[in-house]
Enzyme design. Structure first.
Site, PDB file in Angstrom:
ATOM      1  N   GLY A  18      -5.307  -7.919  -6.330  1.00 30.70           N
ATOM      2  CA  GLY A  18      -4.619  -7.506  -5.105  1.00 30.70           C
ATOM      3  C   GLY A  18      -5.613  -6.890  -4.137  1.00 30.70           C
ATOM      4  O   GLY A  18      -6.808  -6.789  -4.433  1.00 30.70           O
ATOM      5  N   SER A  22      -3.555  -1.299  -3.506  1.00 27.87           N
ATOM      6  CA  SER A  22      -2.357  -1.949  -4.050  1.00 27.87           C
ATOM      7  C   SER A  22      -1.986  -1.402  -5.433  1.00 27.87           C
ATOM      8  O   SER A  22      -1.013  -1.866  -6.038  1.00 27.87           O
ATOM      9  CB  SER A  22      -2.560  -3.468  -4.110  1.00 27.87           C
ATOM     10  OG  SER A  22      -3.601  -3.797  -5.003  1.00 27.87           O
ATOM     11  N   ASP A  91     -12.764  -2.131 -14.625  1.00 25.24           N
ATOM     12  CA  ASP A  91     -12.251  -1.982 -13.255  1.00 25.24           C
ATOM     13  C   ASP A  91     -13.268  -2.545 -12.257  1.00 25.24           C
ATOM     14  O   ASP A  91     -14.448  -2.678 -12.577  1.00 25.24           O
ATOM     15  CB  ASP A  91     -11.969  -0.498 -12.951  1.00 25.24           C
ATOM     16  CG  ASP A  91     -11.001  -0.330 -11.773  1.00 25.24           C
ATOM     17  OD1 ASP A  91     -10.431  -1.353 -11.305  1.00 25.24           O
ATOM     18  OD2 ASP A  91     -10.808   0.804 -11.314  1.00 25.24           O
ATOM     19  N   GLU A  92     -12.813  -2.868 -11.072  1.00 27.05           N
ATOM     20  CA  GLU A  92     -13.650  -3.395  -9.986  1.00 27.05           C
ATOM     21  C   GLU A  92     -14.475  -4.600 -10.453  1.00 27.05           C
ATOM     22  O   GLU A  92     -15.684  -4.666 -10.274  1.00 27.05           O
ATOM     23  CB  GLU A  92     -14.564  -2.293  -9.419  1.00 27.05           C
ATOM     24  CG  GLU A  92     -13.821  -1.147  -8.766  1.00 27.05           C
ATOM     25  CD  GLU A  92     -13.047  -1.536  -7.506  1.00 27.05           C
ATOM     26  OE1 GLU A  92     -13.118  -2.718  -7.064  1.00 27.05           O
ATOM     27  OE2 GLU A  92     -12.355  -0.650  -6.972  1.00 27.05           O
ATOM     28  N   CYS A 148       1.494  -2.256   4.355  1.00 29.64           N
ATOM     29  CA  CYS A 148       0.693  -2.466   5.560  1.00 29.64           C
ATOM     30  C   CYS A 148       0.668  -1.169   6.382  1.00 29.64           C
ATOM     31  O   CYS A 148       1.721  -0.614   6.700  1.00 29.64           O
ATOM     32  CB  CYS A 148       1.276  -3.606   6.391  1.00 29.64           C
ATOM     33  SG  CYS A 148       0.398  -3.845   7.954  1.00 29.64           S
ATOM     34  N   CYS A 180      -0.829  -6.496   6.273  1.00 32.45           N
ATOM     35  CA  CYS A 180      -0.066  -7.707   5.960  1.00 32.45           C
ATOM     36  C   CYS A 180      -0.719  -8.902   6.660  1.00 32.45           C
ATOM     37  O   CYS A 180      -1.653  -8.743   7.448  1.00 32.45           O
ATOM     38  CB  CYS A 180       1.389  -7.546   6.392  1.00 32.45           C
ATOM     39  SG  CYS A 180       1.597  -7.628   8.176  1.00 32.45           S
TER      40      CYS A 180
END
Ligand code: ADP
Ligand code: MG
Ligand code: ZN
Length: 193
Positions: A18, A22, A91-92, A148, A180
């Protein structure tokens, strides 16, 4: 017919992807905590590129924090994973080199549950190759959306606020916003990486 004698404990790959904000890291931490409650051995890895919240820990934007091993590149991971580890969380994933895809597959082959989180697209909404490959190879995929910052609709784009053209620029709310599809403005293409 399924032969129960052929049953063996096997590993798999879960991807949480995402845009920024998020809740990818939050979700990764949630899954890790659940595994810990089940008394499973968990090893967490983070890229040393991600210096936002200090090294040797993974922290979400709402300051949820767990200890992690900080590594420079993918080749450091396999030697650090212990035999009795059930879950390997990274992660990442988008900060890692291409080798991370084979590392995840090898860990799954060794019977580990591999949970990775990372950006699916960069500041120009182009896919991160590493995340894209892992999405294709994973057993389970989750795509999170943020809110957003302009209009409140579901956001799946990461808007960079500076004019920086490097693909990886580490930052948080000062440098990026979730947007968005309608509110995202794609920066112009450039040769710089
Ligand atoms: P990611 O790892 O995907 O960047 P985190 O898990 O670190 O995200 O952080 C998610 C948290 O960020 C949310 O729970 C919320 O507290 C905070 N947040 C800040 N800005 C936003 C936004 N625009 N939309 C959703 N959450 C946001
Ligand atoms: Mg994160
Ligand atoms: Zn919007």
């Amino acid at each position: 017919m399924v032969n129960p004698l052929l049953y063996h404990k096997q590993g798999w790959i879960e991807v949480i992807c995402g845009c920024m904000f998020s809740g990818k890291t939050e979700e990764l931490i949630r899954r890790v905590r659940t595994a810990l409650i089940a008394k499973q051995k968990v090893q967490l890895f983070n890229s040393s590129i991600d210096t936002r919240y200090g090294i040797n820990s993974i922290t979400s934007h709402n300051q949820n924090k767990v200890a992690a091993l900080c590594v420079k590149n993918s080749s450091e991971i396999l030697p650090l994973v212990e035999k009795n580890t059930h879950v390997v969380a990274i992660d990442e994933i988008n900060f890692f080199d291409k080798g991370i895809v084979d590392v995840c597959e090898e860990l799954a082959r060794r019977g580990k549950r591999v949970i990775v989180a990372g950006l699916d697209t960069d500041y120009r909404a182009e896919p991160f190759e590493v995340t894209a490959a892992l999405l294709a190879k994973a057993e389970f995929v989750t795509k999170n959306l943020a809110v957003c910052t302009k209009c409140g609709n579901p956001a799946s784009f990461t808007q960079r606020l500076s004019k920086d053209k490097k693909r990886i620029v580490v930052g948080t709310t000062d440098a990026y916003q979730a947007r968005c599809r309608r509110c995202f403005r794609k920066p112009r293409a450039t040769k710089a990486k």
